[in-house]
Design a protein around this motif. Structure first.
Motif, short mmCIF file in Angstrom:
data_model
loop_
_atom_site.label_atom_id
_atom_site.label_comp_id
_atom_site.label_asym_id
_atom_site.label_seq_id
_atom_site.Cartn_x
_atom_site.Cartn_y
_atom_site.Cartn_z
N ASN A 1 0.80 -1.22 0.00
CA ASN A 1 0.00 0.00 0.00
C ASN A 1 0.84 1.27 0.00
O ASN A 1 0.29 2.37 -0.09
N ASP A 2 2.14 1.15 0.09
CA ASP A 2 3.02 2.32 0.16
C ASP A 2 3.27 2.86 -1.25
O ASP A 2 3.85 2.19 -2.09
N ASN A 3 2.83 4.07 -1.51
CA ASN A 3 3.00 4.68 -2.83
C ASN A 3 4.02 5.81 -2.82
O ASN A 3 4.02 6.67 -3.68
N GLU A 4 4.88 5.81 -1.80
CA GLU A 4 5.92 6.83 -1.73
C GLU A 4 7.24 6.28 -2.25
O GLU A 4 7.73 5.26 -1.76
N HIS B 1 4.32 3.76 -7.23
CA HIS B 1 5.77 3.64 -7.08
C HIS B 1 6.08 2.34 -6.34
O HIS B 1 5.82 2.23 -5.13
N MET B 2 6.62 1.35 -7.04
CA MET B 2 6.90 0.05 -6.43
C MET B 2 7.87 0.19 -5.26
O MET B 2 8.78 1.00 -5.27
N THR B 3 7.67 -0.65 -4.24
CA THR B 3 8.59 -0.68 -3.10
C THR B 3 10.02 -0.91 -3.57
O THR B 3 10.95 -0.26 -3.09
N PHE B 4 10.19 -1.85 -4.49
CA PHE B 4 11.49 -2.10 -5.11
C PHE B 4 11.31 -1.99 -6.63
O PHE B 4 10.54 -2.75 -7.22
N PHE C 1 11.39 -5.15 -9.17
CA PHE C 1 10.39 -6.18 -9.40
C PHE C 1 9.28 -5.73 -10.35
O PHE C 1 8.54 -6.57 -10.85
N GLY C 2 9.14 -4.40 -10.63
CA GLY C 2 8.01 -4.07 -11.46
C GLY C 2 7.93 -2.67 -12.04
O GLY C 2 6.86 -2.25 -12.46
N ALA C 3 9.02 -1.91 -12.06
CA ALA C 3 8.94 -0.49 -12.42
C ALA C 3 9.33 -0.17 -13.86
O ALA C 3 9.47 0.99 -14.22
N LEU C 4 9.49 -1.18 -14.70
CA LEU C 4 9.94 -0.93 -16.07
C LEU C 4 8.92 -0.13 -16.88
O LEU C 4 7.74 -0.48 -16.93
#
Length: 476
Positions: free
Chosen positions: A145-148, A236-239, A242-245
């Motif tokens: 749930n963290d979008n920062e 904004h993915m936590t890491f 894993f998914g920000a491409l």
């Protein structure tokens, strides 16, 4: 460049697809064009504002296009397809340094970030991170749930107390978004540069993916709920690993063309062929060591459709759904992305594409090997789900529904929730399902003697008769 040392010994049957000649002829092209037309109809009926599509024949993109509010140069979010990028970047680091896939990560990262009750004898190794077999559960609720946007090392430290391994590393594959974050940290520590910069320099630049990025970029068409109208904010993915491409369909075809051609693109060797071969090979589990031929590699997994083996990955990035699948033996493949959160629609598109690309191909199933009845009987019993993606008390306390394995003539039947999977023997604890072209299930014992079933049917461990594994506290 040095050859990549695999974490585990892999079966030679995995190499046959790489050596096969790519399929040629008019059938693939005609099937691809019909599929593209059908997909656009599905897009329109499904109220999808923008779609990207690429279809490959004979190792090259035949169709590279955008539909609706997009063209081939429109960027999209690709979600967990990012794991393929992360895996390739890590393999490049292995190939150009003294690092190996068998290298423990604790000496690289230092203390913290996760807890491993089996650390003394079974540490997490780099290959476990890439194969998602480190024993780590997925992100917790707060991380989802963290979008920062946060720096990698801050994100790793924030919830490190929640990251306790659920079973020993290297036992089994279980999907999790935590290992890519740790992989990025390993890359940063050893390369002395931010993970995003390493990917830009050693993957995107050699492939000509100039606009691709793991950070927000201009031109994204926006992500929407299934209605195609209600916008979903950028997540904004936590890491990022894993998914920000973010990349255009045209740029993604460069990556997939290289993967279909052993690293060659536009007549040049852009990725080392050993790196590409290692990328596709399932690794990091007991079953892989025992002969499982379809599984998760370094950010890519295999699956069977209509008797044909595909390799690829799917993606979900709030408001975007994506998938790529490669028929390496035939030089065929597809890439599709939509900007609505509609997994059912993407699933229909995926099945349509896979059926079209295999329409003119003949499937060759694996060969049955006669096994004595007593050998099959020795594998029968009650099996419990051996893995869980999210930590749940009902799994720890034995409340998940068990499965039963029993012999039926010369085969085994796996029954769970009223569903029966027929497993045909190939010898040495290896099995396949009807029409499977390769080994898709393996029975194998761990170091304590517990019997595991791993592969396409899932992860199970026999609890009756035992012995039970130490990571299931309810089982004596």
């Amino acid at each position: 460049m040095k050859r990549l040392a695999l974490l585990l010994v892999l079966p030679p049957a995995l190499l046959l697809a790489v050596c096969a000649e790519a399929a040629t002829g008019p059938d693939c092209a005609a099937q691809a064009r019909r599929a593209a037309t059908a997909l656009d109809t599905l897009r329109t009926d499904g109220r999808v504002p923008a779609m990207g599509l690429a279809i490959f024949c004979s190792g090259q993109p035949l169709i590279t296009a955008g539909y609706g509010n997009a063209d081939a140069n429109t960027p999209f979010r690709w979600g967990s397809i990012t794991k393929s990028v992360t895996g390739l970047a890590a393999l490049h680091l292995v190939q150009t340094t003294d690092l190996s896939l068998a290298h423990p990560i604790r000496p690289i990262l230092g203390e913290g970030y996760y807890r491993n009750p089996w650390a003394a004898t079974q540490p997490i190794r780099l290959g476990h991170l890439l194969a998602l077999s480190a024993g780590l559960p997925d992100l917790n609720r707060a991380e989802w749930n963290d979008n920062e946007p946060r720096p990698l090392w801050q994100a790793l430290k924030r919830h490190e107390d929640d990251r306790e391994l659920l079973w020993p590393p290297g036992l089994q594959h279980s999907y999790s978004n935590v290992p890519p974050g740790l992989t990025a940290a390993v890359v940063e520590q050893l390369s002395r540069q931010p993970f995003e910069d390493y990917v830009d320099e050693h993957l995107f630049a050699p492939l000509g993916m100039q606009s691709a990025s793991l950070s927000p970029i201009r031109g994204l068409p926006g992500g929407y709920q299934a209605d195609g109208r209600t916008e979903i904010p950028y997540w904004h993915m936590t890491f990022k690993a894993f998914g920000a491409l973010n990349a255009s369909t045209r740029e993604m075809t460069l990556l997939l063309t290289a993967l279909l051609n052993d690293g060659r693109l536009a007549g040049e060797q852009r990725l080392d062929p050993d790196l590409v071969a290692t990328f596709f090979q399932p690794m990091g589990t007991l079953a892989n060591e025992a002969g499982l031929e379809v599984g998760y590699g370094a950010g890519v997994y295999g699956w069977v459709r209509g008797g044909h083996l595909f390799h690829g990955h799917g993606g979900d990035a709030d408001g975007y759904r994506s998938r790529y699948g490669l028929l390496r033996e035939h030089g065929r493949g597809y890439l599709v992305v939509i900007n609505t959160d509609n997994p059912g629609l993407l699933g229909r598109m995926r099945r349509l594409l896979e059926d079209a690309l295999t329409e003119d191909l003949t499937a060759t199933p694996a060969s049955i090997a006669p096994v004595p009845a007593e050998t099959l009987e020795a594998l029968a019993g009650d099996y419990y789900p051996a893995s869980v993606r999210f930590v749940r008390d009902d799994w720890r306390t034995g409340e998940r529904e068990p499965a039963q394995v029993r012999r039926s003539g010369q085969i085994l039947l796996l029954e769970q929730s009223g569903q029966i999977t027929r497993l045909y023997p190939a010898g040495k604890g290896r099995f396949y399902r009807a029409k499977d072209p390769a080994i898709t299930a393996v029975f194998v014992r761990d170091r304590h003697g517990s019997l595991h079933l791993q592969g396409e049917p899932g992860n199970f461990v026999r609890i009756s008769p035992g012995p039970c594994p130490d990571f299931l506290p309810f089982c004596d």
